[in-house]
Design a protein around this motif. Sequence first.
Motif, PDB file in Angstrom:
ATOM      1  N   PHE A 100       0.876  -1.222  -0.012  1.00  0.00           N
ATOM      2  CA  PHE A 100       0.008   0.090  -0.154  1.00  0.00           C
ATOM      3  C   PHE A 100       0.922   1.423   0.041  1.00  0.00           C
ATOM      4  CE2 PHE A 100      -3.431  -2.711   2.153  1.00  0.00           C
ATOM      5  CZ  PHE A 100      -4.281  -2.804   1.024  1.00  0.00           C
ATOM      6  N   ARG A 103       2.203   1.842  -3.440  1.00  0.00           N
ATOM      7  CA  ARG A 103       1.587   2.189  -4.458  1.00  0.00           C
ATOM      8  C   ARG A 103       1.280   3.738  -4.462  1.00  0.00           C
ATOM      9  NH1 ARG A 103      -3.052  -0.801  -6.326  1.00  0.00           N
ATOM     10  NH2 ARG A 103      -4.423   0.695  -4.988  1.00  0.00           N
ATOM     11  N   ARG A 104       1.317   4.212  -3.218  1.00  0.00           N
ATOM     12  CA  ARG A 104       1.029   5.716  -3.045  1.00  0.00           C
ATOM     13  C   ARG A 104       2.464   6.664  -3.669  1.00  0.00           C
ATOM     14  NH1 ARG A 104       0.362   4.707   2.637  1.00  0.00           N
ATOM     15  NH2 ARG A 104      -1.861   4.111   2.864  1.00  0.00           N
ATOM     16  N   LEU A 106       4.235   4.815  -6.386  1.00  0.00           N
ATOM     17  CA  LEU A 106       4.947   3.773  -7.487  1.00  0.00           C
ATOM     18  C   LEU A 106       5.722   4.143  -8.373  1.00  0.00           C
ATOM     19  CD1 LEU A 106       4.530   0.801  -6.991  1.00  0.00           C
ATOM     20  CD2 LEU A 106       3.139   0.775  -8.978  1.00  0.00           C
TER      21      LEU A 106
END
Lengths: 338, 165
Positions: A100, A103-104, A106
């Motif tokens: 997670f 992903r912020r 990436l």
Amino acid sequence: MNDTRLTNEFVTCLENLESSDNIRRRHGVAILERLGGAKAARIARTLLNDQDKIISQTASRICAKHHEPSIAASSPPPVPSNINKHILRYPREVLDETVFIMRRNLTGIYANAALTAIPKLVLSFLIFHYFAQIFPTNQQTFSAVMLSFIFIHQLLWRPLIFMSVGRAVLAGFPERKIRQLAKSANNWEDYTNISGRNILTALPFCGLGLIMNTDPVALLVAVAAFGVLWEVCIAILPMSLLMPNTSISSALHLRFSSFVSSSAIFLFHLFLLYLMVISSSMLSMDALGVDLSAHRSVGGISTALISVVIIADCLIDPFIIAWRIVTTRLALRRGRLL
Amino acid sequence: MPEQMVINTPENHHIQLPLAGMFTRSAAFLYDCAIQLFAAGALYFFVIISIDGLGRVAGGYLLRDFLLGSLKIVLFTWIWAYHLYFEVYHGGRTPGKKAYGIRVVSRTGQAPGFFPSLLRNFLRIADFLPFLFCAGVISTLITDRHQRLGDLFAGTLVIKENIQV
């Protein structure tokens, strides 16, 4: 329009809006516009960012009509968070959290990873395409070149990777304090600081490369010893990013006092990830008609496989760095140190 | 903190659904696979042992072939209908998902219907490609709602329940 009729119309309108059928929802928002009033504006406010353009535009019109320009012009109100603290109880939850966080940011993480992976990518390309031309006869030359590469990469290049990718990972953290740390530019002082700490694990890793072709039992023992050392030193490099002024002994102490994650489970998942990337790459190349059997083998291992393993390492390394930072961050929080 | 999907209701309520991470999802999938394999293996051995002596009696070959054919159909159905049945009739939770506290929901937050569930499970084949769910992992990593290819096509997502606050 009497009250009962108005209520019935609102009920019909809400039922239509809650439907998954877009035509019914558009009909619902049309009723809402006809009804008007403050109540309609309140409902329309939740539809401002609707995926259906017609619905969102009608909603914005309703809000504007009822003199709520601030509502109409802005996005929906911020969502009150009722999940303020999510307790990570299992190692797999730490792994999920790592993904997670990655992903912020990436794009940032993989842009930095790609830049710092250039030596590995070049090596992989050379091994894949020009192995026969560069090392025509002598396998020992290849081993010597690989060992030199491992030495230089681990001792000089690895700190740069950790610093660059690590800061990109920090930029994906939800806490402002940590994101601030990501903003500091990479500099020589940080590099020397991280390089010094990196020696603890880099030198033993290079030692593994030296004994690669010796007795398999000795190699197995050495790999196990390195695993233990890696496990002990896991927080040292992340600590130099999160709390640059702390000593190595603090990082070692933290490792034994506050860690929630398990390296064994992490290594198992890492093995699966490597297996997935390597096997998928080999199968894809085979499907695309790349003749893998034409590649020479070194010590029984195809050079195509060696280059694919290097590429897989480039892809998975940011995840390893991110996991180390996340686990260290969690330990610091448990120990109330940051 | 996990990422969330937020549903804004017309009553101006915000429903937050925390998305399940890929490692929890894969653990739940492995759990389901273990159940499927164990049950399929047990059934297979039971049938094989039961029909062992049929070849020696008159007309036994025909019955044995019939039973073996039926067994294959049953196993095929078991493997493919397992996820579908649990997702449709148990609120989006297979035993594996239940054990790991996650569930499949539609984009509106409700339990998935028959066809979305059928589609998401059928597309597991696409997610598996080229090997070991590589396509699924990449899709989960880059899509907004952490969806694998099957979820994208079926309009479903996997959420976490029982978040401890």
